[in-house]
Design an enzyme around this catalytic site. Sequence first.
Site, short mmCIF file in Angstrom:
data_model
loop_
_atom_site.label_atom_id
_atom_site.label_comp_id
_atom_site.label_asym_id
_atom_site.label_seq_id
_atom_site.Cartn_x
_atom_site.Cartn_y
_atom_site.Cartn_z
N CYS A 16 0.87 -1.17 0.00
CA CYS A 16 0.00 0.00 0.00
C CYS A 16 0.90 1.22 0.00
O CYS A 16 1.51 1.54 1.01
CB CYS A 16 -0.92 0.01 1.22
N GLU A 39 -2.95 0.71 -6.85
CA GLU A 39 -1.86 -0.21 -7.19
C GLU A 39 -1.58 -0.06 -8.68
O GLU A 39 -2.44 0.41 -9.45
CB GLU A 39 -2.24 -1.66 -6.88
#
Length: 220
Positions: free
Chosen positions: A2, A104
């Site tokens: 993350c 992402e």
Amino acid sequence: MCGRFALYSPYPKLSQALRLLLEPRELTPRYNVAPGTWITAVRHPSDDAPLVMDEVWWGYRPRWAKEKAPEPINATVEKVATSNYFRGAFAHHRCLVPADGWYEWLPVDGKKQPHFLCREDREPIWLAGIWSERPDGKPGCAILTEPARGVAKEIHDRMPLALDAESLEPWLDTHLTDRETIRHVVHHFSADLITHWQVSTRLNKPTHDSPVLIQQADVF
């Protein structure tokens, strides 16, 4: 992993989702939250202190660490409870990082296409984190990550540990310190809730911060 997320839900919505009483505060919408910045977190500043929603530095380096010690932004669920670097914070200094979704990057034809991942119902997501007092005396945190689940696996092999509604209060409970007890009462939210779409590569520059970044983009 993350490494970038968005938080644009206003305080009343976060407070309602958290189901815990906190001091009201005004939050500036952010669509490109990057490491090495101050981020919003919910935590107990000390064992006996009331719960607060305040700002922590996204970068974890405990006060006792050496000057050149690493400053990770993530801690894996596989090692956070046993690593010398993290286990004290896991036992005593857990926090929640609210987000509306995270980003992402998916490799495509030699390039990397960013995707925005969020809940299908667009409700806030609560990311499990740990924090520690940094050498400068201010709090710094790392967000926990786990193997990707559901459609998130299509984009990356890791994802942030997002907790279900019933796990928020025990995760913040400073009296829960035993690893096995925590594992039995804290659970990630259902992978069936996750959706994603590709977004503009404008996201790649942390200085870009606007609602446009979470909109679907068809081209690089």
